[in-house]
Design an enzyme around this catalytic site. Structure first.
Site, PDB file in Angstrom:
ATOM      1  N   GLY A 114      32.315  36.350  45.243  1.00 37.38           N
ATOM      2  CA  GLY A 114      31.732  35.497  46.281  1.00 37.38           C
ATOM      3  C   GLY A 114      31.562  36.206  47.611  1.00 37.38           C
ATOM      4  O   GLY A 114      31.603  37.437  47.672  1.00 37.38           O
ATOM      5  N   HIS A 154      25.057  41.930  46.181  1.00 36.21           N
ATOM      6  CA  HIS A 154      25.231  41.015  45.045  1.00 36.21           C
ATOM      7  C   HIS A 154      23.872  40.483  44.574  1.00 36.21           C
ATOM      8  O   HIS A 154      23.599  40.401  43.365  1.00 36.21           O
ATOM      9  CB  HIS A 154      26.095  39.805  45.445  1.00 36.21           C
ATOM     10  CG  HIS A 154      27.480  40.134  45.877  1.00 36.21           C
ATOM     11  ND1 HIS A 154      27.918  39.948  47.166  1.00 36.21           N
ATOM     12  CD2 HIS A 154      28.546  40.625  45.196  1.00 36.21           C
ATOM     13  CE1 HIS A 154      29.198  40.295  47.263  1.00 36.21           C
ATOM     14  NE2 HIS A 154      29.603  40.713  46.073  1.00 36.21           N
ATOM     15  N   GLN A 164      43.778  41.217  40.533  1.00 37.21           N
ATOM     16  CA  GLN A 164      43.335  42.552  40.925  1.00 37.21           C
ATOM     17  C   GLN A 164      43.741  42.919  42.352  1.00 37.21           C
ATOM     18  O   GLN A 164      43.411  43.997  42.826  1.00 37.21           O
ATOM     19  CB  GLN A 164      41.822  42.709  40.724  1.00 37.21           C
ATOM     20  CG  GLN A 164      40.960  41.935  41.694  1.00 37.21           C
ATOM     21  CD  GLN A 164      39.492  42.025  41.313  1.00 37.21           C
ATOM     22  OE1 GLN A 164      39.067  41.440  40.322  1.00 37.21           O
ATOM     23  NE2 GLN A 164      38.719  42.777  42.082  1.00 37.21           N
ATOM     24  N   GLY A 172      27.759  46.921  40.463  1.00 35.99           N
ATOM     25  CA  GLY A 172      27.229  47.803  41.490  1.00 35.99           C
ATOM     26  C   GLY A 172      27.824  49.205  41.429  1.00 35.99           C
ATOM     27  O   GLY A 172      29.010  49.378  41.132  1.00 35.99           O
ATOM     28  N   ASP A 193      31.145  50.223  43.579  1.00 33.81           N
ATOM     29  CA  ASP A 193      32.480  50.310  42.989  1.00 33.81           C
ATOM     30  C   ASP A 193      32.366  51.166  41.728  1.00 33.81           C
ATOM     31  O   ASP A 193      32.424  50.664  40.606  1.00 33.81           O
ATOM     32  CB  ASP A 193      32.993  48.903  42.684  1.00 33.81           C
ATOM     33  CG  ASP A 193      33.016  48.045  43.941  1.00 33.81           C
ATOM     34  OD1 ASP A 193      33.962  48.176  44.721  1.00 33.81           O
ATOM     35  OD2 ASP A 193      32.057  47.278  44.179  1.00 33.81           O
ATOM     36  N   VAL A 245      23.404  48.907  47.626  1.00 31.94           N
ATOM     37  CA  VAL A 245      22.548  48.422  48.718  1.00 31.94           C
ATOM     38  C   VAL A 245      23.266  48.697  50.043  1.00 31.94           C
ATOM     39  O   VAL A 245      24.466  48.419  50.173  1.00 31.94           O
ATOM     40  CB  VAL A 245      22.255  46.917  48.561  1.00 31.94           C
ATOM     41  CG1 VAL A 245      21.435  46.396  49.736  1.00 31.94           C
ATOM     42  CG2 VAL A 245      21.530  46.665  47.245  1.00 31.94           C
ATOM     43  N   SER A 250      29.393  45.241  51.955  1.00 35.04           N
ATOM     44  CA  SER A 250      30.647  44.840  51.321  1.00 35.04           C
ATOM     45  C   SER A 250      31.108  43.538  51.948  1.00 35.04           C
ATOM     46  O   SER A 250      30.959  43.343  53.165  1.00 35.04           O
ATOM     47  CB  SER A 250      31.715  45.922  51.539  1.00 35.04           C
ATOM     48  OG  SER A 250      33.002  45.396  51.251  1.00 35.04           O
ATOM     49  N   SER A 251      31.676  42.670  51.131  1.00 30.63           N
ATOM     50  CA  SER A 251      32.240  41.424  51.677  1.00 30.63           C
ATOM     51  C   SER A 251      33.314  41.747  52.704  1.00 30.63           C
ATOM     52  O   SER A 251      33.545  40.984  53.642  1.00 30.63           O
ATOM     53  CB  SER A 251      32.824  40.568  50.559  1.00 30.63           C
ATOM     54  OG  SER A 251      31.845  40.328  49.569  1.00 30.63           O
TER      55      SER A 251
HETATM   56  P1  AMP Z   1      32.668  41.887  44.487  1.00 33.79           P
HETATM   57  O1  AMP Z   1      32.238  40.508  44.828  1.00 33.79           O
HETATM   58  O2  AMP Z   1      32.996  42.733  45.676  1.00 33.79           O
HETATM   59  O3  AMP Z   1      33.694  41.939  43.396  1.00 33.79           O
HETATM   60  O4  AMP Z   1      31.376  42.580  43.880  1.00 33.79           O
HETATM   61  C1  AMP Z   1      30.681  42.015  42.814  1.00 33.79           C
HETATM   62  C2  AMP Z   1      29.703  43.022  42.287  1.00 33.79           C
HETATM   63  O5  AMP Z   1      28.767  43.359  43.319  1.00 33.79           O
HETATM   64  C3  AMP Z   1      30.353  44.324  41.844  1.00 33.79           C
HETATM   65  O6  AMP Z   1      29.736  44.777  40.657  1.00 33.79           O
HETATM   66  C4  AMP Z   1      30.088  45.240  43.001  1.00 33.79           C
HETATM   67  O7  AMP Z   1      30.047  46.606  42.635  1.00 33.79           O
HETATM   68  C5  AMP Z   1      28.714  44.762  43.432  1.00 33.79           C
HETATM   69  N1  AMP Z   1      28.432  45.183  44.805  1.00 33.79           N
HETATM   70  C6  AMP Z   1      29.225  44.998  45.887  1.00 33.79           C
HETATM   71  N2  AMP Z   1      28.659  45.568  46.978  1.00 33.79           N
HETATM   72  C7  AMP Z   1      27.481  46.107  46.564  1.00 33.79           C
HETATM   73  C8  AMP Z   1      26.434  46.844  47.216  1.00 33.79           C
HETATM   74  N3  AMP Z   1      26.491  47.132  48.510  1.00 33.79           N
HETATM   75  N4  AMP Z   1      25.396  47.249  46.467  1.00 33.79           N
HETATM   76  C9  AMP Z   1      25.325  46.968  45.140  1.00 33.79           C
HETATM   77  N5  AMP Z   1      26.276  46.288  44.476  1.00 33.79           N
HETATM   78  C10 AMP Z   1      27.337  45.863  45.176  1.00 33.79           C
END
Ligand code: AMP
Length: 282
Positions: free
Chosen positions: A27, A33, A57, A143, A146, A172, A181-182
């Protein structure tokens, strides 16, 4: 767009649709995302995104409680991007009372984020295995941001015969280079300005690579040199094999250069992939 809360609701929905692409998230959605969701929409009949802040995690001193939660905005964003369904389970739907089973990935999860965050990839592998078991997607999108997570999950999906293709999608970035990043939400405006040093460091190494430099030590040094700056506390800089994440000791034809750093109270990670494209990894 359907908002599904239980595994049973997902399974019922799943039975009535064709090819499904899953985008697991925690989220606080941003354009990174959404790029994964748009890819899932393009490549499958039916995209489903999950929103679940996965407690297993996070380490005991990490930011589970503080992690941003914005469910209503997230659902609106998913709807706008063409997602067919959102899976937003409560905690007990993923970890029912008495839950004790964990998925332990192999050596690919040991270095880097695995070393810095003990237990992190057990939590990631466990939750993603559960999500894949519930949704049974044909493809799942992650993404490059990570990168080790992507490689761990490609390995877990293959080893456990989970039946979903795990696809990596490009990172991105903000116009100045900072990876979305969140956790960027934790930065003060000043720290946000300084955080550009992280991508500047990685791009510095990429420039050397483009000039023909292959010695891993020179690539790591270039990152450190360019990343030096106020508010940045580097945790590690790595030049590793993109398939195994083993640290490179000698020149190689492909490399993933990655780093982790504290910027204020945010712990941020980023990477660049050299000599290959993330789409080549399966
Ligand atoms: P998260 O919500 O941080 O667990 O991320 C969910 C998914 O979004 C994961 O597969 C991340 O690698 C991907 N993601 C997060 N930030 C980015 C970004 N800047 N560009 C592309 N994918 C991303």
């Amino acid at each position: 767009m359907k908002v599904l809360r239980t595994a049973h609701e997902v399974r019922t929905w799943r039975a009535s649709v064709g090819r499904v692409g899953l985008v697991p998230t925690m989220g606080a959605l941003h354009a990174g995302h959404i790029s994964l969701v748009e890819r899932a929409v393009r490549e499958t009949d039916t995209a489903i995104a999950s929103i679940f802040v996965n407690p297993t995690q996070f380490g005991p001193s990490e930011d589970f409680a503080a992690y941003p939660r914005r469910e209503a905005e997230d659902i609106a964003l998913l709807e706008k991007s063409g997602c067919a369904a959102a899976f937003v389970p409560p905690l007990a739907e993923i970890y029912p009372p008495g839950d004790a089973t964990r998925v332990t990935p192999g050596p690919i999860a040991a270095p880097l984020e695995g070393a810095a965050r003990p237990g992190h990839f057990v939590g990631v592998a466990t939750v993603v295995a559960k999500l894949l078991a519930i949704v049974r997607p044909d493809t799942a999108y992650f993404g490059q941001k990570d990168f080790q997570q992507l490689r761990v999950l490609q390995t877990v999906a293959r080893d456990l015969r989970l039946g979903a293709e795990v696809i990596g999608c490009p990172t991105v970035r903000e116009p100045d280079g900072l990876a979305l990043s969140s956790r960027n939400a934790y930065l003060t405006p000043e720290q946000r300005r300084h955080a550009v040093a992280l991508s500047r460091g990685l791009f510095g190494a990429r420039e050397l690579w483009q000039q023909g430099v292959r010695q891993p030590d020179r690539l790591r040094d270039a990152v450190r040199r360019h990343t030096d700056g106020p508010d940045i506390a580097l945790e590690y800089v790595s030049a590793a094999d993109p398939l195994t994440l083993a640290e490179l000791a000698a020149p190689a034809e492909t490399a993933v250069i990655s780093l982790a750093a504290r910027v204020g109270r945010a712990r941020l990670i980023d990477n660049v992939l050299l000599g290959m494209d993330v789409a080549d990894l399966r």
